[in-house]
Write a protein that holds these residues in place. Structure first.
Motif, short mmCIF file in Angstrom:
data_model
loop_
_atom_site.label_atom_id
_atom_site.label_comp_id
_atom_site.label_asym_id
_atom_site.label_seq_id
_atom_site.Cartn_x
_atom_site.Cartn_y
_atom_site.Cartn_z
N SER A 72 0.85 -1.18 0.00
CA SER A 72 0.00 0.00 0.00
C SER A 72 0.89 1.23 0.00
O SER A 72 2.02 1.19 0.48
CB SER A 72 -0.92 0.03 1.22
OG SER A 72 -0.18 0.28 2.39
N ILE A 73 0.37 2.31 -0.56
CA ILE A 73 1.06 3.58 -0.56
C ILE A 73 0.18 4.57 0.19
O ILE A 73 -0.97 4.78 -0.17
CB ILE A 73 1.35 4.09 -1.99
CG1 ILE A 73 2.24 3.08 -2.72
CG2 ILE A 73 2.00 5.46 -1.95
CD1 ILE A 73 2.50 3.44 -4.16
N ASP A 74 0.73 5.14 1.26
CA ASP A 74 -0.01 6.07 2.10
C ASP A 74 0.64 7.44 2.03
O ASP A 74 1.85 7.56 2.20
CB ASP A 74 -0.02 5.60 3.56
CG ASP A 74 -0.57 4.20 3.71
OD1 ASP A 74 -1.62 3.93 3.12
OD2 ASP A 74 0.06 3.40 4.41
N THR A 75 -0.16 8.46 1.77
CA THR A 75 0.36 9.83 1.78
C THR A 75 -0.05 10.48 3.09
O THR A 75 -1.22 10.62 3.39
CB THR A 75 -0.18 10.64 0.60
OG1 THR A 75 -1.59 10.60 0.61
CG2 THR A 75 0.33 10.08 -0.72
N LEU A 76 0.94 10.85 3.86
CA LEU A 76 0.72 11.54 5.12
C LEU A 76 0.94 13.02 4.87
O LEU A 76 1.28 13.43 3.76
CB LEU A 76 1.69 11.00 6.17
CG LEU A 76 1.72 9.47 6.29
CD1 LEU A 76 2.87 9.04 7.17
CD2 LEU A 76 0.41 8.96 6.83
N ASP B 226 3.32 15.16 5.88
CA ASP B 226 4.69 15.56 5.59
C ASP B 226 5.54 14.39 5.10
O ASP B 226 6.76 14.49 5.04
CB ASP B 226 5.33 16.17 6.84
CG ASP B 226 5.37 15.18 8.00
OD1 ASP B 226 4.61 14.20 7.97
OD2 ASP B 226 6.15 15.41 8.94
N ALA B 227 4.91 13.26 4.77
CA ALA B 227 5.66 12.08 4.36
C ALA B 227 4.80 11.21 3.45
O ALA B 227 3.60 11.40 3.33
CB ALA B 227 6.09 11.27 5.58
N VAL B 228 5.46 10.25 2.82
CA VAL B 228 4.78 9.23 2.05
C VAL B 228 5.38 7.89 2.47
O VAL B 228 6.57 7.79 2.77
CB VAL B 228 4.93 9.46 0.52
CG1 VAL B 228 6.36 9.42 0.07
CG2 VAL B 228 4.09 8.48 -0.27
N ALA B 229 4.54 6.85 2.56
CA ALA B 229 4.99 5.54 3.02
C ALA B 229 4.56 4.45 2.06
O ALA B 229 3.43 4.45 1.57
CB ALA B 229 4.43 5.26 4.41
N PHE B 230 5.46 3.53 1.78
CA PHE B 230 5.20 2.34 0.98
C PHE B 230 5.25 1.17 1.96
O PHE B 230 6.32 0.84 2.48
CB PHE B 230 6.27 2.18 -0.11
CG PHE B 230 6.00 1.07 -1.08
CD1 PHE B 230 5.35 1.32 -2.27
CD2 PHE B 230 6.42 -0.23 -0.81
CE1 PHE B 230 5.11 0.30 -3.18
CE2 PHE B 230 6.18 -1.25 -1.72
CZ PHE B 230 5.53 -0.98 -2.89
N SER B 231 4.11 0.57 2.26
CA SER B 231 4.02 -0.53 3.23
C SER B 231 3.98 -1.85 2.51
O SER B 231 3.29 -2.00 1.49
CB SER B 231 2.78 -0.37 4.11
OG SER B 231 2.82 0.85 4.79
N ILE B 232 4.69 -2.84 3.05
CA ILE B 232 4.82 -4.16 2.42
C ILE B 232 4.20 -5.19 3.35
O ILE B 232 4.51 -5.23 4.54
CB ILE B 232 6.30 -4.48 2.17
CG1 ILE B 232 6.90 -3.43 1.24
CG2 ILE B 232 6.45 -5.88 1.59
CD1 ILE B 232 8.39 -3.41 1.21
N PHE B 233 3.34 -6.04 2.78
CA PHE B 233 2.61 -7.04 3.56
C PHE B 233 2.96 -8.44 3.10
O PHE B 233 3.17 -8.69 1.91
CB PHE B 233 1.10 -6.85 3.38
CG PHE B 233 0.59 -5.52 3.85
CD1 PHE B 233 0.10 -5.38 5.14
CD2 PHE B 233 0.60 -4.42 3.02
CE1 PHE B 233 -0.37 -4.16 5.58
CE2 PHE B 233 0.13 -3.21 3.44
CZ PHE B 233 -0.36 -3.06 4.73
N ARG B 234 2.99 -9.38 4.05
CA ARG B 234 3.13 -10.79 3.71
C ARG B 234 1.79 -11.34 3.27
O ARG B 234 1.67 -12.05 2.30
CB ARG B 234 3.66 -11.59 4.90
CG ARG B 234 3.82 -13.07 4.57
CD ARG B 234 4.44 -13.85 5.69
NE ARG B 234 5.81 -13.39 5.91
CZ ARG B 234 6.40 -13.37 7.08
NH1 ARG B 234 5.75 -13.77 8.15
NH2 ARG B 234 7.62 -12.96 7.21
N ARG B 235 0.75 -10.98 4.01
CA ARG B 235 -0.63 -11.30 3.65
C ARG B 235 -1.44 -10.03 3.79
O ARG B 235 -1.12 -9.15 4.58
CB ARG B 235 -1.18 -12.39 4.58
CG ARG B 235 -0.54 -13.73 4.35
CD ARG B 235 -1.13 -14.78 5.28
NE ARG B 235 -0.33 -15.97 5.27
CZ ARG B 235 0.77 -16.15 5.99
NH1 ARG B 235 1.18 -15.22 6.81
NH2 ARG B 235 1.46 -17.27 5.91
#
Length: 115
Positions: free
Chosen positions: A47-51, A53-62
């Protein structure tokens, strides 16, 4: 001769103008690593989340789990600690730096594999 006041020039981080996103080359590096890990069966979703003051790319196993890793870009920290950071599932910083390639190298190693 003129005098200029530089007393507060480098002490405070510059405010971010507008939303923060990954640039095309940064996203390409992240997705290349993600593709290799999906092909090997380690990762399944992201998932890509825009906060603010930041942006995050989260990685999931499931899909239903909490993210294994989170790759963040915070331009406000670019001069101090580096704009890029990789966090593990518990929120601990695995690697931080100014360039994305060396920061992502921590996820590409096989030392995290359980034997």
């Amino acid at each position: 001769m003129s005098l200029q006041d530089f007393s507060g020039a480098s002490s405070a981080p510059q405010p971010v103008k507008g939303p923060v996103f990954f640039e095309r080359k940064e996203l390409e590096l992240i997705l290349r690593l993600y593709g290799r890990k999906v092909a090997s069966g380690d990762w399944r979703d992201y998932s890509i989340d825009t906060l603010g003051d930041a942006v995050a790319f989260s990685i999931f196993r499931r899909t239903s789990e909490a993210p294994l890793y989170r790759i963040e870009k915070r331009p406000a920290l670019a001069r101090k600690q580096g704009a890029f950071a990789v966090f593990n599932q518990s929120g601990m910083v695995l690697k931080r730096g100014r360039e994305l390639g060396p920061v992502l190298a921590v996820l590409d190693k096989t030392k995290f594999d359980i034997v």
